[in-house]
Scaffold this motif. Sequence first.
Motif, PDB file in Angstrom:
ATOM      1  N   SER A  14       0.831  -1.228   0.076  1.00  0.00           N
ATOM      2  CA  SER A  14      -0.102   0.018   0.012  1.00  0.00           C
ATOM      3  C   SER A  14       0.988   1.243   0.129  1.00  0.00           C
ATOM      4  N   SER A  73       2.364   2.560  -3.347  1.00  0.00           N
ATOM      5  CA  SER A  73       1.817   3.291  -4.388  1.00  0.00           C
ATOM      6  C   SER A  73       2.328   4.825  -4.600  1.00  0.00           C
ATOM      7  N   ASN A 108       9.692  -3.530  -7.056  1.00  0.00           N
ATOM      8  CA  ASN A 108      10.366  -3.530  -8.391  1.00  0.00           C
ATOM      9  C   ASN A 108      11.955  -3.580  -8.577  1.00  0.00           C
ATOM     10  N   GLN A 122       3.140 -10.094  -6.657  1.00  0.00           N
ATOM     11  CA  GLN A 122       2.704  -9.037  -7.728  1.00  0.00           C
ATOM     12  C   GLN A 122       1.500  -8.398  -7.663  1.00  0.00           C
ATOM     13  N   GLN A 123       1.167  -7.373  -7.720  1.00  0.00           N
ATOM     14  CA  GLN A 123       0.026  -6.733  -7.884  1.00  0.00           C
ATOM     15  C   GLN A 123      -0.184  -5.565  -8.950  1.00  0.00           C
ATOM     16  N   GLY A 124      -0.770  -5.768  -9.924  1.00  0.00           N
ATOM     17  CA  GLY A 124      -0.632  -4.835 -10.999  1.00  0.00           C
ATOM     18  C   GLY A 124       0.866  -4.523 -11.569  1.00  0.00           C
ATOM     19  N   GLY A 125       1.390  -3.153 -11.470  1.00  0.00           N
ATOM     20  CA  GLY A 125       2.692  -2.950 -11.933  1.00  0.00           C
ATOM     21  C   GLY A 125       3.622  -3.157 -10.957  1.00  0.00           C
ATOM     22  N   LEU A 126       3.375  -3.530  -9.899  1.00  0.00           N
ATOM     23  CA  LEU A 126       4.383  -3.698  -8.627  1.00  0.00           C
ATOM     24  C   LEU A 126       4.610  -5.027  -8.281  1.00  0.00           C
ATOM     25  N   LYS A 127       5.759  -5.121  -8.093  1.00  0.00           N
ATOM     26  CA  LYS A 127       6.430  -6.394  -7.525  1.00  0.00           C
ATOM     27  C   LYS A 127       7.170  -6.237  -6.216  1.00  0.00           C
TER      28      LYS A 127
END
Length: 410
Positions: A11, A14, A215, A391-396
């Motif tokens: 969180s 983000s 990332n 991984q969630q969306g564009g985040l690792k």
Amino acid sequence: MKLGSIVTSLSFSSFLAFNVSAVELVNLNDFPGWFKEAMGRDTKVTNTSPIEIADFQVNSSVLGQATLQDASDGTWYYTIDIGTDSPVECYAFNEFDGPANSLYSIVEYSLSGVETLNEKTLSGQFNYAIDVGVVDATPYLSLDTLYTLGEGDEKVSGLLKGLSAETDNSLQVCIHNEMGYQDAFVAVFKSFVRAFTEAQPSPEFYKSTYQVLINDIPMGFTREKYIEDNEGDVEIEVGTAFMIPVDETSIARSDSVAFSWSSPDGSLINASEYSIENSTMASSFEINYVEDAWQVKGELQGKPVEIELAHKDWLLSNYGSYLESVNILNSDSNSGSFYMWTADADPTAAIEVVITEMADNPNGNIKIDMGPMVMTMLSDKKGVISKGIMQQGGLKMDMVLMHFEGNPTL
């Protein structure tokens, strides 16, 4: 395992708004030759000097020539001569926000001192490098800030290096206002931290520290300690710290600490958590089982929260999550469903957590499902987790074990 720290890191990440692809956030090749030459300088510090702080039972030696400049209001300030133009400056605090927030505050304070010393106004400030490491069992954060003073032909540049670590009852922060000498600075900082840790007792039956990468960039850590009391209950302390680059000049900071007690069977007795974000108390909660119900009290963004959980049954503790993982890995059962409470995810509800054994997956042998979030972890048969990935969306997000002692189950 403190599953709430997974929620915190994702969180908070983000805030990440620009692409970073290495520990160094600024490409050194973009700078002139004199700058690169200055950044390449280093030295080996071999001399030592004593430091003594009775409040922390510190009576040890550190690399370099340490001089106590001030000791007041719960702060001890040393300058340490390492043979460079500028000394290393080290602080010890008995009251602090945490490794991330306190490091950032000292960097900002030091930059104002640089302005005064040079009689020039700060005209530019950039995040040069971030990193996460460990001094034996103690995790640390690193933040290097590139700055410019003045304008036009009067402009000058510098680099302020900063490191922070939290030991049992204190926080250590060291800075060095000079380009280069990175290895020497880190060595002096580690000796300063060890002066505080060498006399500390180690009552834990298990402790671990993980580097958290977002990332592929190290941006924080999570650490945990487990202590058995005389009645067999387990005291648990978990701390997290994150420094997230928002853009080239800004850093978002988060420090959180969670204390809880677990029964020997892994059921939660009670817990409390607090989180400080960008030098402001973001949340503070406690949960207790009172009159056949889980009662939560605290504050969120300065507003009071008091609620009774709809979930009335027992809750799994962090210690219990290790017990269940070990059971799944060493039995015919390949999954289990439980309810946990973590203020990071939702302080007003119990969250269902599903632990599943995985086969033929190079990334791990345990899958953790927490609602929309799924994390894969690699654990040995005793429950020690060596890595995790989500991984969630564009985040690792990756968790990598930096240090551990003992076994997570009794």
